[in-house]
Enzyme design. Structure first.
Site, PDB file in Angstrom:
ATOM      1  N   GLY A 524      35.071  -3.419  74.005  1.00 47.63           N
ATOM      2  CA  GLY A 524      34.799  -4.296  72.869  1.00 47.63           C
ATOM      3  C   GLY A 524      35.791  -5.443  72.829  1.00 47.63           C
ATOM      4  O   GLY A 524      36.962  -5.277  73.174  1.00 47.63           O
ATOM      5  N   VAL A 525      35.310  -6.624  72.438  1.00 51.56           N
ATOM      6  CA  VAL A 525      36.149  -7.819  72.359  1.00 51.56           C
ATOM      7  C   VAL A 525      35.827  -8.539  71.049  1.00 51.56           C
ATOM      8  O   VAL A 525      34.662  -8.673  70.678  1.00 51.56           O
ATOM      9  CB  VAL A 525      35.897  -8.767  73.548  1.00 51.56           C
ATOM     10  CG1 VAL A 525      36.757 -10.029  73.402  1.00 51.56           C
ATOM     11  CG2 VAL A 525      36.190  -8.077  74.863  1.00 51.56           C
ATOM     12  N   GLY A 526      36.853  -8.991  70.350  1.00 54.08           N
ATOM     13  CA  GLY A 526      36.642  -9.747  69.114  1.00 54.08           C
ATOM     14  C   GLY A 526      37.835 -10.621  68.827  1.00 54.08           C
ATOM     15  O   GLY A 526      38.781 -10.702  69.613  1.00 54.08           O
ATOM     16  N   GLY A 527      37.802 -11.306  67.686  1.00 56.75           N
ATOM     17  CA  GLY A 527      38.893 -12.180  67.304  1.00 56.75           C
ATOM     18  C   GLY A 527      40.205 -11.434  67.110  1.00 56.75           C
ATOM     19  O   GLY A 527      41.276 -12.012  67.185  1.00 56.75           O
ATOM     20  N   PHE A 528      40.133 -10.131  66.854  1.00 60.00           N
ATOM     21  CA  PHE A 528      41.304  -9.304  66.622  1.00 60.00           C
ATOM     22  C   PHE A 528      42.027  -8.963  67.920  1.00 60.00           C
ATOM     23  O   PHE A 528      43.193  -8.646  67.932  1.00 60.00           O
ATOM     24  CB  PHE A 528      40.882  -7.995  65.952  1.00 60.00           C
ATOM     25  CG  PHE A 528      39.826  -7.256  66.731  1.00 60.00           C
ATOM     26  CD1 PHE A 528      40.173  -6.412  67.764  1.00 60.00           C
ATOM     27  CD2 PHE A 528      38.492  -7.446  66.449  1.00 60.00           C
ATOM     28  CE1 PHE A 528      39.208  -5.751  68.504  1.00 60.00           C
ATOM     29  CE2 PHE A 528      37.510  -6.803  67.171  1.00 60.00           C
ATOM     30  CZ  PHE A 528      37.867  -5.952  68.210  1.00 60.00           C
ATOM     31  N   VAL A 531      39.231  -3.757  72.566  1.00 56.87           N
ATOM     32  CA  VAL A 531      39.106  -2.316  72.385  1.00 56.87           C
ATOM     33  C   VAL A 531      38.897  -1.696  73.762  1.00 56.87           C
ATOM     34  O   VAL A 531      38.023  -2.128  74.526  1.00 56.87           O
ATOM     35  CB  VAL A 531      37.929  -1.955  71.450  1.00 56.87           C
ATOM     36  CG1 VAL A 531      37.786  -0.445  71.361  1.00 56.87           C
ATOM     37  CG2 VAL A 531      38.154  -2.539  70.067  1.00 56.87           C
ATOM     38  N   LYS A 546      42.280   0.254  70.031  1.00 55.03           N
ATOM     39  CA  LYS A 546      42.174  -1.143  69.602  1.00 55.03           C
ATOM     40  C   LYS A 546      43.561  -1.773  69.668  1.00 55.03           C
ATOM     41  O   LYS A 546      44.490  -1.354  68.980  1.00 55.03           O
ATOM     42  CB  LYS A 546      41.624  -1.256  68.185  1.00 55.03           C
ATOM     43  CG  LYS A 546      41.488  -2.700  67.710  1.00 55.03           C
ATOM     44  CD  LYS A 546      40.891  -2.798  66.315  1.00 55.03           C
ATOM     45  CE  LYS A 546      41.824  -2.303  65.248  1.00 55.03           C
ATOM     46  NZ  LYS A 546      41.319  -2.625  63.885  1.00 55.03           N
ATOM     47  N   ASP A 642      32.172  -5.362  54.378  1.00 56.56           N
ATOM     48  CA  ASP A 642      31.692  -5.905  55.645  1.00 56.56           C
ATOM     49  C   ASP A 642      30.703  -4.943  56.291  1.00 56.56           C
ATOM     50  O   ASP A 642      30.812  -4.606  57.480  1.00 56.56           O
ATOM     51  CB  ASP A 642      32.858  -6.195  56.586  1.00 56.56           C
ATOM     52  CG  ASP A 642      32.499  -7.186  57.679  1.00 56.56           C
ATOM     53  OD1 ASP A 642      31.498  -7.923  57.500  1.00 56.56           O
ATOM     54  OD2 ASP A 642      33.190  -7.235  58.705  1.00 56.56           O
TER      55      ASP A 642
END
Length: 819
Positions: A524-528, A531, A546, A642
């Site tokens: 998983g990839v996000g702005g945070f 993962v 994470k 959210d």
């Protein structure tokens, strides 16, 4: 001696320089004192003509104890006049100005610096005028550091009665402190500019009250903000003769909720004939630019035009909004109509500038609103919000849009104490910074207050009010202390997490579990951050790891919040936190690994097999049960904020688990309150309209978001498709339209056609529609949603047992009986 300084009293060179500006001035003040303190002679700084006070009669009291001096060092970015010199004293001193009766501007100019024998940090004093307290215990250096500026400017409005003189008193706060002033301006103004005319006006809207509000002459005002929307500032010299500065820093306070749809209206060639009446109210240049919402009406319907302004709590504020219709598409009343909300309360439900101007295009209009910002003892500044939301129906408006040209915000003196002073800010870590940066908005936690488009397994970077129990310093806690450095805004309190719920990992264990953060293991990839799938306990236990971006202050807020939240919660339908790592300033969270990933990856834009209808129902029920536990199972109600398909994870047995609590918020703790007033957080397409319009968060906001999830599951399409036809951009609006038209079967996932029993289909759509009701009080509780979904599942199972089950076919828009 020079008693009154006027522009026509300066040298002929300055007179020639100012000729064209004088021609444009709409008002000539009767009283105009511009005093450069601690010096002699006359100086013109390009805006004002300053007269020294060393040999004037304006100083009274403490003459022998005041010191006239220059700052030890002069920052090159600071104007020489009036900031080069100052009058300072460890005793009270006064200025007296013989003025005519009526309202006056009082403007104070400060340069907090080291002066000979007067250290910068020792300046602490009060300023009073004719019974009003402008400043109290004012620490000039703290304020300059907090505002990240070298100079401080304060502007007030005060009424002087017949026979009175205007007196300014400067009083040190303590024996070892001192008072100082660099420049003073006293200027007359028209009597009806800001004070409410007793003969021509009955007052204006007092938001949240049934009575009208009047700014009476018994009050003094402090100018908090005066802003030109879009473009460069309007300098004092280019004002209407009143020497007001119209700042051009509007974007520092703008909440960019809709970055893909920004649009700016402007009379770029300056040829539009603009009328301002009376002409001294504001310069015409103010009305040549405006900010509107953009041209995408569909996005506008689900967005607000929003600004937030930090102010002191415990005061009444008056907002003056400036409008002038210059859009070539807007020509008559009803073309553009919108709502105005102030401090999350409805101020205007039919804002129509063309109607206000009697269909005179180019005629500037102003609207005044008063609002009380209640005392908040938990923080020194609170956000005063201004929101505009367009009407969404064609019977109310042709253009779904809102706009603003400029605004002024005034603090009103407290009725009994005549006080305008607020508290000093807290010390900052890097005092006396020479870098000028905008002060911006007051954030809940850290960072700007924005609506984020959040993707990946987890999202959100915010410290929420939920974090009140932090327990990381107990020597017996398995979670151990959090070792990375935190700023004041993220300071934690000593307490202790439950011993059996949270495990602290070393960085070596994490490196071993992820094979030194091998990219092959990223799931998983996000702005945070990223993962990873990893293995702990000698490779026997798969986990999701994470890793938040190192050094991120916002990430630190989310990191703390998730640990506190998830270590306190245990439920079959909530993702479980195993532990964390914070070695070497890392911020790493370790969760149970969800084998099936997130729900969205099984609905659309995926190579995964299609989920059957009953399995989708069971996932809906599981997720709803997880939300029900959040709303009712913990000590205090928890609102997720959210809810979306990427935050519903699936284990190897397809059990749904709600994840990502970075934006979660404690619900109302007082039984007398039905909501929490807070800034809007969440994801586009899922946001509760009541929440984003009025900043009022309730558990029914989660219910609305879950309603979007239900139709996302039924239709297998995203909540927003930006390039779709207008009526189909928003899934919630599209589903609502199809439901009303009886064409819901048209938008069902094609892979489900022929498999849904009509009774179940009808009930499921009914549940989803009830969740999406505009009025949150009419939505079902999440507990009711759980029960209704279980009933829908029972209807499906009953139909499956029948040989002639009714199904939704792909051959018609109607429900038909299967063969």
């Amino acid at each position: 001696m020079i008693s009154t300084v006027r522009f026509y009293s300066v040298t002929s060179f300055v007179l020639a320089f100012l000729f064209f500006s004088i021609e444009l001035q709409a008002y000539t003040p009767e009283d105009n004192f511009t005093i450069s303190c601690g010096t002699t002679g006359i100086v013109f700084d390009g805006q004002r003509t300053w007269t020294g006070d060393a040999d004037t009669k304006y100083l009274s009291g403490g003459q022998g104890s005041t010191v006239l001096t220059e700052a030890a060092t002069q920052d090159p970015s600071v104007n020489q006049a009036p900031y080069t010199t100052a009058r300072l004293s460890r005793f009270q001193f006064n200025y007296s100005f013989p003025v005519s009766a009526g309202p006056k501007f009082v403007r104070l100019f400060f340069y907090p610096a080291d002066y000979p024998s007067f250290p910068r940090t020792h300046a602490s004093f009060s300023v009073q005028s004719n019974g009003f307290t402008f400043l109290k215990g004012f620490n000039a250096s703290l304020n300059a550091d907090a505002e990240a500026t070298n100079t401080i400017f304060r502007e007030y409005v005060i009424n002087v009665n017949d026979g009175e003189i205007l007196i300014l008193s400067f009083t040190p706060s303590q024996p070892n402190s001192y008072a100082f002033i660099n420049g003073i301006e006293v200027l007359s103004m028209p009597s009806d500019l800001y004070y409410t005319s007793a003969t021509h006006s009955t007052g204006f809207k007092f938001v949240g009250n049934t009575t009208l509000y009047s700014v009476e002459t018994r009050f003094a005002l402090q100018v908090e903000y005066r802003i030109k929307i879009i473009g460069q500032e309007i300098s004092p010299l280019n004002d209407t003769g009143l020497f007001r500065k119209w700042a051009g820093d509007e974007e520092d306070y703008l909440i960019k909720q809709n970055p893909q749809n920004n649009d700016l209206s402007a009379d770029l060639d300056g040829k539009m004939n603009i009328t301002v009446n009376p002409d001294y109210v504001a310069p015409k240049e103010l009305y040549r630019t405006a900010r509107n919402m953009g041209t995408n009406a569909t996005l506008n319907k689900i967005s607000n035009l929003t600004w937030e302004f930090p102010v002191d709590s415990g005061f009444t504020y008056v907002l003056r909004l400036h409008f002038c219709e210059i859009d070539p598409n807007i020509n008559k009343d009803g073309d553009r109509v919108f709502f105005i909300y102030i401090a999350s309360q409805l101020a205007e439900d039919n804002a129509d500038v063309m109607q206000w101007s009697h269909n005179q295009k180019g005629l500037a209009v102003q609207r005044n609103y008063a609002v009380l910002m209640p005392k908040d003892n938990t923080q020194k500044k609170v956000n005063l919000s201004l929101q505009m939301h367009p009407y969404a129906t064609p019977d109310k408006t042709i253009y779904t849009d809102a706009f603003l040209n400029g605004l002024e915000i005034f603090k009103i003196s407290q009725d009994e104490s005549n006080n305008l002073a607020g508290p000093n800010p807290d010390p900052v870590q890097t005092p006396h910074s020479n870098k000028s940066v905008p002060t911006g908005k007051i954030s809940r936690g850290s960072g700007e207050t924005i609506i984020g488009m959040i993707v990946g397994v987890v999202s959100g970077v915010v410290l929420i009010s939920l974090v009140v129990f932090f327990v990381f310093l107990s020597p017996i806690s398995r979670c151990g202390p959090l070792l990375f450095s935190m700023t004041k805004s993220t300071k934690t309190h000593n307490s202790s997490l439950p011993l059996d719920l949270c495990r602290r990992f070393s960085l070596l264990e994490i490196l071993a579990a992820t094979q030194n953060f091998d990219d092959v293991l990223i799931v998983g990839v996000g702005g945070f951050g990223h993962v990873y799938k990893g293995y702990i306990d000698d490779g026997s236990t798969p986990v999701a790891i994470k890793r938040l971006k190192p050094g991120s202050q916002q990430g630190a807020h989310e990191f703390l919040n998730e640990i506190e939240m998830l270590s306190q919660l245990r439920h079959r339908h909530l993702v479980s936190l195993i532990g964390y790592c914070n070695d070497n300033k890392e911020m790493i969270l370790v969760y149970d690994f969800m084998t099936r990933g997130n729900l969205r990856d099984h609905l659309y834009n995926t190579d995964n097999p299609t989920l059957p209808w009953k399995q989708r129902l069971q996932i809906c029920i599981g997720a709803a049960r997880g939300l029900h536990y959040l709303h009712t199972g913990a000590k205090h109600m928890i609102i997720h904020r959210d809810v979306k398909t990427t935050n519903i994870l699936l284990d190897d047995k397809w059990v749904a688990k709600v994840s990502d609590f970075g934006l979660s918020r404690i619900g109302p703790t007082d039984t007398s309150k039905s909501h929490v007033s807070t800034n809007v957080k969440g994801s586009f397409g899922y946001l509760d309209p009541e929440y984003y319009k009025r900043y009022r968060l309730t558990e029914k906001s989660d219910v609305y978001s879950f309603g979007v999830v239900l139709f996302e599951i039924l239709c297998a399409r995203p909540p927003l498709i930006r390039n779709a036809e207008t009526e189909q951009v928003s899934l919630a609006n599209w589903a609502r339209r199809c439901y009303q038209n009886g064409t819901m079967a048209q938008i069902v996932d094609p892979s489900l056609k022929g498999t849904i029993a009509p009774e179940c289909f009808e009930k499921f759509c009914e549940i989803g529609m009830s969740c999406l009701l505009e009025d949150g009080t009419h939505r079902p509780s999440i507990n009711d949603v759980v029960w209704l979904l279980e009933f829908a599942l029972q209807l499906q199972e009953d139909a499956d047992r029948s040989e002639n089950a009714d199904i939704v076919t792909d051959e018609s828009n109607e429900i038909k009986r299967g063969n």
